[in-house]
Every structure is written in C-alpha cells, then in structure tokens.
Design a protein around this motif. Structure first.
Motif, PDB file in Angstrom:
ATOM      1  N   CYS A 184       0.790  -1.530  -0.020  1.00 15.84           N
ATOM      2  CA  CYS A 184      -0.043  -0.156  -0.188  1.00 15.84           C
ATOM      3  C   CYS A 184       1.189   1.730   0.053  1.00 15.84           C
ATOM      4  CB  CYS A 184      -0.832   0.026   0.908  1.00 15.84           C
ATOM      5  SG  CYS A 184      -1.832   1.444   1.111  1.00 15.84           S
ATOM      6  N   ALA A 186      -0.363   4.028   1.311  1.00 17.55           N
ATOM      7  CA  ALA A 186      -0.051   5.810   2.519  1.00 17.55           C
ATOM      8  C   ALA A 186       0.248   4.080   3.678  1.00 17.55           C
ATOM      9  CB  ALA A 186      -1.743   5.469   2.358  1.00 17.55           C
ATOM     10  N   CYS A 187       0.425   3.506   3.848  1.00 18.79           N
ATOM     11  CA  CYS A 187       0.720   3.223   5.057  1.00 18.79           C
ATOM     12  C   CYS A 187       1.348   1.660   4.646  1.00 18.79           C
ATOM     13  CB  CYS A 187      -0.724   1.922   5.844  1.00 18.79           C
ATOM     14  SG  CYS A 187      -1.372   0.482   5.306  1.00 18.79           S
ATOM     15  N   CYS A 207      -4.275  -0.254   0.244  1.00 20.31           N
ATOM     16  CA  CYS A 207      -4.968  -1.789   0.455  1.00 20.31           C
ATOM     17  C   CYS A 207      -6.461  -2.004   1.338  1.00 20.31           C
ATOM     18  CB  CYS A 207      -3.828  -2.201   1.940  1.00 20.31           C
ATOM     19  SG  CYS A 207      -4.103  -0.687   3.329  1.00 20.31           S
ATOM     20  N   CYS A 210      -6.947   1.626   3.500  1.00 23.03           N
ATOM     21  CA  CYS A 210      -6.655   3.055   3.348  1.00 23.03           C
ATOM     22  C   CYS A 210      -7.711   3.269   2.024  1.00 23.03           C
ATOM     23  CB  CYS A 210      -6.019   3.247   3.075  1.00 23.03           C
ATOM     24  SG  CYS A 210      -4.216   3.029   4.184  1.00 23.03           S
TER      25      CYS A 210
HETATM   26 ZN    ZN Z   1      -2.417   1.195   3.519  1.00 27.07          ZN
END
Ligand code: ZN
Length: 275
Positions: A184, A186-187, A207, A210
């Motif tokens: 992902c 973002a994370c 993911c 997110c």
């Molecule tokens: Zn994520």
C-alpha cells in the motif's frame, strides 16, 4: 546576338519564376531529412492537404504537411494510415513549426488492423496516448519500439486486448509513474493475495484499510501479469482466456494512470470499451 540572350533569360525566368527570391533560394538549399517513422495521426488541412503527426526514430515527434495527400491520386498511397511504419523524407522550415513532407514509403503495413473496426480502435488508443505523451522533437527509442511491437502484435494476433494492456503498462513504466504493486502506498501494508485499489485522483495502489469508496480493484492475477509484462516481451506472451480478466484490469489501471498524468480523459478509451 543580344536579342537571343534576352530571349533566353526570359525563358529561364518563366521556367524558374516561382523559385526566384531569397526565401525560395534558401528552401532549395535546405537538404531533405530522412527518418524511419510511425504515423501517429493525420488531420485534413484545406481541400487537398493533410497535417501529419509522426514519431521519427531519429527526429522525435514532429508535425508536417503532406501536400496533395487528400487528392484522389496522390503520392502517399496508404503510407499515412494510423500507426503505419514508414520511411519519411521531410524538409524543415526556418520560421514554422511544421515540416514539409516530401515523400513516404511503407516499410511495414498493418492493413488488417487498420481496416477492422475493433482492431483499429486498439491502434487509435495507442496513437492518442503517444501523441499526447511524447514531447515534440524528443527522440524516444523505447517508445518507438513499444508502439511498433504493440501494432505488430495487434496485426499478427487479430486481437487488441493484450497488446493495448501491455502498451498501457509499459507507457506508465517508461514514464516513471508506475506505483509499487506489492504494498500500500499509504501505510506500506503488503497486499498478499488481496486486491489493491486505485482511482484517477491519485497515483498509487491502496490496501483494504486505506481504500476509498469508488476505487477500482487490481486483483492478484492482474498484478502477477504486470510482473510478466515487466520481464517478458509481448510477442512471447500467449493470450489465453485465463489471463483476460487480469489483462483487462491492468489495461484499466494503466489508462487511468495515463489520464491522471495527462490531466485529461482519453477520447478513444470509451470506444475501446464498446468494441
Ligand atoms: Zn494501506
């Protein structure tokens, strides 16, 4: 004696009258350039001419005028069809952006694809993307080879799906906008076997946690196909029905990322989805 000379000069002036003047003399002296090229697009220009956008292997993307190309009898034949692979001769003008196309010879024809509605739509997507993405006068050997490979495979296999998917994937990759396919953005959570999400408003894959509503999904099969695209040549990948869903998802993501980068919708994309 004097009279004869005067007459000769007059005859000379009549014959070469249109070539007189300093500007014309310069044009005469300017040598024609020659390059292997792919025709990207043509537009009607006036009653008789065509405006031609082409990607020259040694010149980059250029636009030029093919005089008389719209006339029934013209010297260009089928060389100016979309994605035709040609040898082209042109003259650069000093004051204008447009070159003057003198001659084109077909090196390789994609007649079958050009004359079939579905296949020509595939060619049109490749043409539109290339035309929008490639800067003028910039040589791009990888894009030249990619366009040619995709057009060849559409012609050879009689199918546009895999070639257009491969073309979209590689255009994004060559542009340097390909996101990570394993985790992902973002994370950082690895996707594993779960689907990843994307949309047109940001680059990257997200993911489950997110992901925002309305995002489209890229399943494991599509991400695995991306790995094959990255390492295998298009003409060595066999188009089995089992890879069709993955190819469709990957094509969708690739074209969406291209649109995100261009900040505009592709006109030909809608046509593609209706064939
Ligand atoms: Zn994520």
């Amino acid at each position: 004696m004097v009279i004869t000379i005067v007459l000769r000069v007059r005859a000379f002036r009549t014959m070469y009258g249109s070539w007189s003047g300093a500007a014309s003399a310069r044009r005469l002296l300017m040598p024609a350039r020659e390059t292997e090229a792919i025709i990207l697009k043509t537009f009607p220009l006036g009653e008789a001419d065509r405006l031609v956008s082409f990607l020259g292997r040694s010149s980059g993307r250029l636009r030029g005028v093919a005089a008389g190309a719209r006339l029934l009898k013209n010297r260009y034949g089928s060389t100016l069809e979309v994605l035709s692979h040609v040898q082209i001769w042109y003259v650069e003008k000093e004051t204008r952006d447009l070159v003057r196309i003198q001659q084109a010879e077909l090196l390789e024809s994609f007649h079958k694809a050009q004359s079939d509605y579905g296949l020509s739509t595939g060619l049109a997507v490749i043409s539109e993307v290339s035309e929008l993405i490639l800067p003028e006068h910039e040589v791009s050997e990888p894009m030249f080879r990619l366009i040619l490979l995709a057009a060849r495979e559409i012609e050879r296999t009689g199918d546009w799906k895999l070639p257009v998917s491969y073309f979209a994937f590689w255009t994004v990759r060559l542009g340097g906008w390909l996101p990570r396919f394993d985790r992902c953005v973002a994370c950082g959570t690895p996707f594993g076997s779960k689907p990843a999400g994307y949309d047109a408003h940001q680059s990257g894959l997200f993911c489950e946690k997110c992901r925002r509503s309305g995002m489209k999904l890229l399943h494991l099969e599509a991400r695995n196909l991306a790995e094959r695209f990255a390492s295998e040549r298009l003409d060595r990948i066999e188009f089995a029905t089992s890879i069709e869903p993955g190819a469709r998802e990957l094509r969708g993501a690739g074209l969406t990322w291209i649109e995100h980068y261009l900040e505009r919708r592709l006109m030909t994309r809608e046509l593609l989805e209706t064939t």
